[in-house]
Motif scaffolding. Structure first.
Motif, PDB file in Angstrom:
ATOM      1  N   ARG A  79       0.810  -1.211   0.000  1.00  0.00           N
ATOM      2  CA  ARG A  79       0.000   0.000   0.000  1.00  0.00           C
ATOM      3  C   ARG A  79       0.850   1.270   0.000  1.00  0.00           C
ATOM      4  N   ALA A  80       1.946   1.228   0.756  1.00  0.00           N
ATOM      5  CA  ALA A  80       2.818   2.402   0.818  1.00  0.00           C
ATOM      6  C   ALA A  80       3.386   2.708  -0.565  1.00  0.00           C
ATOM      7  N   GLU A  83       0.744   4.484  -2.626  1.00  0.00           N
ATOM      8  CA  GLU A  83       0.610   5.893  -2.247  1.00  0.00           C
ATOM      9  C   GLU A  83       1.744   6.736  -2.813  1.00  0.00           C
ATOM     10  N   LEU A  84       2.953   6.224  -2.661  1.00  0.00           N
ATOM     11  CA  LEU A  84       4.090   6.994  -3.153  1.00  0.00           C
ATOM     12  C   LEU A  84       4.085   7.057  -4.669  1.00  0.00           C
ATOM     13  N   ALA A  86       1.639   7.383  -6.502  1.00  0.00           N
ATOM     14  CA  ALA A  86       0.733   8.454  -6.914  1.00  0.00           C
ATOM     15  C   ALA A  86       1.468   9.788  -7.026  1.00  0.00           C
ATOM     16  N   ASP A  87       2.606   9.903  -6.343  1.00  0.00           N
ATOM     17  CA  ASP A  87       3.415  11.127  -6.441  1.00  0.00           C
ATOM     18  C   ASP A  87       4.147  11.231  -7.769  1.00  0.00           C
ATOM     19  N   VAL A 114      -8.231   6.565  -5.745  1.00  0.00           N
ATOM     20  CA  VAL A 114      -7.009   6.631  -4.943  1.00  0.00           C
ATOM     21  C   VAL A 114      -7.004   7.851  -4.021  1.00  0.00           C
ATOM     22  N   ARG A 115      -7.405   9.024  -4.569  1.00  0.00           N
ATOM     23  CA  ARG A 115      -7.391  10.225  -3.730  1.00  0.00           C
ATOM     24  C   ARG A 115      -8.695  10.351  -2.941  1.00  0.00           C
ATOM     25  N   LYS A 116      -9.663   9.484  -3.219  1.00  0.00           N
ATOM     26  CA  LYS A 116     -10.933   9.437  -2.471  1.00  0.00           C
ATOM     27  C   LYS A 116     -11.715  10.745  -2.561  1.00  0.00           C
TER      28      LYS A 116
END
Ligand SMILES: Nc1ncnc2c1ncn2[C@@H]1O[C@H](COP(=O)(O)OP(=O)(O)OP(=O)(O)O)[C@@H](O)[C@H]1O
Ligand SMILES: [Mg+2]
Length: 251
Positions: A79-80, A83-84, A86-87, A114-116
């Motif tokens: 998951r981490a 998230e990263l 997405a950067d 992803v960004r909800k």
């Protein structure tokens, strides 16, 4: 998660190695890209340019070394990593849009999933992005109904919808008819002018001269030259780069 300090580089690769079997495709790569820098990556076919891009967002696992985005090490998986990742926005030669979704839906998907974001906010942002890349009037169409240049601009809007800190472009105009190349390069030059950190693999030397702050020349899995556009094009240092330039500039 702690954000990077104002001084931390946006991309930092340290001692990165990658093999495909016995082929050593990335050889001890050290690369630091400060925020807002536009880096063009040049080099012959097979030199490792795509692999370098893919290593930066871990689409391609590396054998050893570290990759940091905005001061945060890229986790290997889970998951981490999502998230990263997405950067780091990525735009490929093939546009990779979802064929059965409209252009607007293609741009909405990531922000909602992803960004909800709620649908109304996501739609507002997506519409603004489509305007920014000049295809707001195409929002309700499907990818196949658009020209290649419009599809690639939609792909850029989709990547930007994730609010990335870094944008990677791997030959974004190579699949386009010549008359559509500039409309995509203009969007990229606009992003560069707004201060986006970008790493761009391209054969468009005009873009490299006009928009890049820095040129990397790769050969055989190594960064052979790390230069400014003017220095690289006027006085390449290595025989490999001289040979490369003599081939492309005579066409
Ligand atoms: N999945 C893979 N499995 C095995 N070898 C691979 C794989 N992907 C790339 N390679 C090899 O790794 C080397 C570097 O490939 P890469 O795609 O990074 O080169 P490139 O500089 O992007 O080339 P091009 O300009 O043709 O796109 C090449 O020799 C390629 O054949
Ligand atoms: Mg490639």
């Amino acid at each position: 998660m702690t954000a990077g300090t104002p001084d931390s580089p946006m991309i930092r690769m340290s001692s990165v190695d990658k093999h495909f079997g016995s082929l050593h495709v990335l050889q001890d790569i050290d690369l630091t890209v400060p925020p807002g820098q536009v880096v063009v990556v040049l080099g012959p076919s097979g030199s490792g340019k795509s692999t370098l891009c893919r290593a930066i967002n871990r689409l391609e696992p590396i054998d050893s070394g570290t990759v940091e985005i905005d001061g945060k090490p890229l986790p290997a998986e889970g998951r981490a990593l999502a998230e990263l990742r997405a950067d780091v926005g990525m735009v490929f030669q093939q546009f990779n849009l979802f064929a059965h979704k409209t252009i607007l839906e293609n741009v909405l998907l990531g922000p909602i999933k992803v960004r909800k974001l709620d649908k109304a906010t996501a739609e507002r942002e997506a519409t603004a992005l489509l305007e920014r890349v000049g295809i707001a009037d195409q929002a309700q169409k499907y990818p196949a109904q658009l020209s290649g240049g419009q599809q690639q601009r939609a792909a850029i809007a989709r990547a930007l919808a994730m609010k990335p800190k870094v944008m990677l472009f791997d030959e974004p105009t190579s699949a386009l008819d010549p008359e559509m190349v500039n409309e995509v390069l203009d969007v990229m030059a606009g992003l560069a002018a707004e201060g986006m950190t970008m790493l761009v693999v391209t054969h468009e030397m005009g873009f490299a001269r006009r928009a890049a702050h820095r040129v990397l020349f790769m050969a055989d899995g190594r960064i052979v030259e790390d230069s400014t556009p003017s220095r690289f094009f006027e006085a390449p240092e290595s025989a490999r780069a001289q040979d490369f330039l003599s081939k492309i500039l005579t066409h």
